[in-house]
Scaffold this motif. Sequence first.
Motif, mmCIF file in Angstrom:
data_model
loop_
_atom_site.group_PDB
_atom_site.id
_atom_site.type_symbol
_atom_site.label_atom_id
_atom_site.label_comp_id
_atom_site.label_asym_id
_atom_site.label_seq_id
_atom_site.Cartn_x
_atom_site.Cartn_y
_atom_site.Cartn_z
ATOM 1 N N ASN A 46 9.249 -29.611 -15.783
ATOM 2 C CA ASN A 46 10.347 -28.846 -14.917
ATOM 3 C C ASN A 46 11.533 -28.171 -15.976
ATOM 4 O O ASN A 46 11.762 -28.735 -17.061
ATOM 5 N N TYR A 79 18.191 -27.496 -15.902
ATOM 6 C CA TYR A 79 19.265 -27.644 -17.233
ATOM 7 C C TYR A 79 20.141 -28.611 -16.561
ATOM 8 O O TYR A 79 20.600 -29.294 -17.481
ATOM 9 N N LYS A 93 17.705 -24.012 -7.718
ATOM 10 C CA LYS A 93 17.519 -25.152 -7.402
ATOM 11 C C LYS A 93 18.771 -25.840 -6.476
ATOM 12 O O LYS A 93 19.997 -25.325 -7.156
#
Length: 335
Positions: free
Chosen positions: A93, A96, A254
């Motif tokens: 994935n 960060y 996200k």
Amino acid sequence: MLIQIPPASSSRESDVTPESVYLSRRSLLAVAGGLAATAALPRVARAEVSRYADVESVAAPTWFGEKLAGTRWQAVTAGDEVLTPFEDASHYNNFYEFGPDKGDPARNASQYKVEPWSVLVDGEVAKPGRYSLDDLFKPQQLEERIYRLRCVEAWSMVIPWLGFSLGDFLSRVEPTGQAKFVRFETIVDRERMVGQSSSFSLIDWPYVEGLRLDEAMHPLAILAVGMYGRVLPNQNGAPLRLVVPWKYGFKSIKSIVRISLTREQPKNTWQALAPNEYGFYANVNPAVDHPRWTQAHERRLPSSLFSPNVIPTRLFNGYDEVASLYSELDLRKNY
Ligand SMILES: Nc1nc2c(c(=O)[nH]1)N[C@H]1C(S)=C(S)[C@@H](COP(=O)(O)O)O[C@H]1N2
Ligand SMILES: [Mo]
């Protein structure tokens, strides 16, 4: 084999068992459990187990369970392309906020608490406000969309998302005549997101993304809340993330906490960081190379040294139906 099945509403087992044990036990259960085991599972979990037998079922919020029951399965498919195994999609994935390496999000996000969650909707809308996920999707039907995901780093996956039409949601909050763009923001939580507290991170948090309003209204754009028949794993952007399949993965922001309708084009995180490498549009395009590598091909996961599984990249990631959005645009300049 003695297996105790916790009710879907209980997270006790995961609290006391190391996650690796918990997960492998649940997947074993899903594969080998057969009728006896599934019969004992609550309704929601049973639906998940039967659809994706190799995926562990997890406790889900009530609103998700209620929506899942009425899901339109395979509302969009990826033809005969093979689904990426759940294991790869949830352990390789980019997120960060939880660290820069591909394994960091799965390692660091598992304990992250995503409930309760709310999303602030503001800017050029007639119905601004703070919405719970339940409110956000009340009138909408959950759909399964099997999409290709093409990262700008030249790897790709095929993921069965569960989500809602972004356009339907936007229509309900009623953008004003001034609204030209949609800006999305990820949660900031420096205490629990190790990537945000790291002094090595170059990113100016929060992670921000944006779309032109007409792009956001396109029927292929969704807000995803699940994948592989279950709620999103934290590392994939729980509880709510954007999925725009014709654009490079970095557009699919996200763990969204804010959606703003704006007059001006938002400055997205990667464009702010390296404007000569990443733009606002980020449409998948094999003819426009990244300054440091070709975009003509991609590594379709799972891929290995012996079986690299390299395939040609397609314009708009193969979603030709979006082409008319860009008929006026020079895609070379607007990368
Ligand atoms: N908030 C946030 N969203 C993000 C990222 C991120 O680092 N932070 N990475 C992006 C990138 S580069 C990709 S390729 C996809 C990866 O999604 P996946 O891990 O679910 O495959 O998430 C995107 N969304
Ligand atoms: Mo990416």
